[in-house]
Design an enzyme around this catalytic site. Structure first.
Site, PDB file in Angstrom:
ATOM      1  N   GLY A  34       0.828  -1.454   0.095  1.00 27.23           N
ATOM      2  CA  GLY A  34       0.373   0.299   0.332  1.00 27.23           C
ATOM      3  C   GLY A  34       0.938   1.393   0.111  1.00 27.23           C
ATOM      4  O   GLY A  34       1.906   1.362  -0.004  1.00 27.23           O
ATOM      5  N   GLU A 107      -0.969 -10.464   3.423  1.00 29.95           N
ATOM      6  CA  GLU A 107       0.184  -9.633   4.525  1.00 29.95           C
ATOM      7  C   GLU A 107      -0.512 -10.451   5.820  1.00 29.95           C
ATOM      8  O   GLU A 107      -0.193 -10.177   6.424  1.00 29.95           O
ATOM      9  CB  GLU A 107      -0.937  -8.424   4.252  1.00 29.95           C
ATOM     10  CG  GLU A 107      -0.674  -7.178   4.027  1.00 29.95           C
ATOM     11  CD  GLU A 107      -1.143  -5.935   3.185  1.00 29.95           C
ATOM     12  OE1 GLU A 107      -1.127  -5.047   3.149  1.00 29.95           O
ATOM     13  OE2 GLU A 107      -2.637  -6.637   3.371  1.00 29.95           O
TER      14      GLU A 107
HETATM   15  C1  5RP Z   1      -3.477  -3.224   1.241  1.00 31.91           C
HETATM   16  C2  5RP Z   1      -3.676  -2.832   2.653  1.00 31.91           C
HETATM   17  C3  5RP Z   1      -3.474  -1.612   3.060  1.00 31.91           C
HETATM   18  O1  5RP Z   1      -2.495  -1.663   4.446  1.00 31.91           O
HETATM   19  C4  5RP Z   1      -3.970  -0.946   2.879  1.00 31.91           C
HETATM   20  O2  5RP Z   1      -4.565  -0.783   2.665  1.00 31.91           O
HETATM   21  C5  5RP Z   1      -3.487   0.668   3.351  1.00 31.91           C
HETATM   22  O3  5RP Z   1      -3.175   1.350   2.793  1.00 31.91           O
HETATM   23  P1  5RP Z   1      -2.090   2.940   2.229  1.00 31.91           P
HETATM   24  O4  5RP Z   1      -1.437   3.119   2.880  1.00 31.91           O
HETATM   25  O5  5RP Z   1      -2.347   2.854   1.514  1.00 31.91           O
HETATM   26  O6  5RP Z   1      -3.916   4.114   2.670  1.00 31.91           O
HETATM   27  O7  5RP Z   1      -4.613  -3.091   3.725  1.00 31.91           O
HETATM   28  O8  5RP Z   1      -3.589  -5.135   1.165  1.00 31.91           O
END
Ligand code: 5RP
Length: 228
Positions: A34, A107
């Protein structure tokens, strides 16, 4: 709490910078996915520490390798020392919704293989109850219609994630279903257990019962641990 995108990115940068301080030479680090995780990887690469990493996505692997970090497969390590990842929502108990970036299954495997997990977020991710974001779950493409029907019978509605006109596929070759909140995930464990018991559901974006600490960047400039 909503933040404007520029301010949110600034806070993501602050918390990513702080998180790098917890990485020590010789460690084996789990990498999230992300935009916040990408900023963390960028900071980590600048430090030129002698570490190894296991990654939760092709994107994060590529970024880490490009910055000189040795990325090994999960099967090459016994246990990770520390995983740094972010989240879409964090409730006051530290339960999470993840999966906005579509990497939730990897994750969860990476975080579950780690002695310690630090979740880095800007304060807009803190919510009184999980749910406004919806809930991403990973589903096998085989029998997708049947799985969706079964979930609908249980009261779960959602949208299959698309990239433009085509289905979005995870690094595992699966589909993401973004569930609408019913209306809130008051009991994340119960929802997770119901969903994961359905054939075709690979994983849910509900994260709980992991050795997680939450590091938060606030608009007032503070970067501190979230207190319950
Ligand atoms: C990816 C995730 C990310 O940690 C979550 O979507 C947060 O994303 P960002 O740092 O872009 O706000 O779970 O699968």
């Amino acid at each position: 709490m909503k933040l404007n995108p520029i301010e949110q990115t600034r806070l993501k940068q602050e918390v990513a910078k702080k998180a790098v301080e917890f990485v020590k030479p010789g460690m084996c680090i789990g990498l999230g996915t992300g935009s916040t995780a990408a900023l963390f990887i960028e900071e980590l690469c600048k430090r030129k520490l002698s570490i190894k990493a296991a990654s939760s996505s092709e994107r994060s692997t590529e970024a880490a390798r490009a910055g000189g970090i040795e990325v090994v497969s999960m099967d090459e390590i016994e246990q990770l020392d520390l995983t740094i990842d972010s989240a879409d929502e964090v409730d006051p108990k530290g339960n999470l919704i993840k999966g906005g970036g579509g990497a939730l299954t990897r994750e969860k495997i990476v975080a579950s293989s780690s002695k310690e997990v630090i979740i880095i977020v800007d304060e807009s991710k803190l919510v009184p109850k999980l749910g406004d974001f919806g809930l991403p779950i990973e589903i096998l493409p085989f029998g997708l219609k049947a799985t969706l029907k079964r979930l609908e019978k249980l009261g779960y509605r959602g949208h299959v994630r698309k990239k433009g006109e085509v289905l979005y596929l995870t690094d595992n070759g699966n589909v993401i279903l973004d569930l609408e909140p019913p209306p809130y995930f008051e009991n994340p464990k119960k929802h997770h257990e119901t969903l994961i018991a359905q054939p075709g559901v690979v994983e849910t974006g509900l994260f709980f019962d992991l050795p997680m600490r939450i590091l938060v960047a606030y608009e007032n400039g503070e970067v501190t641990w979230m207190k319950e």
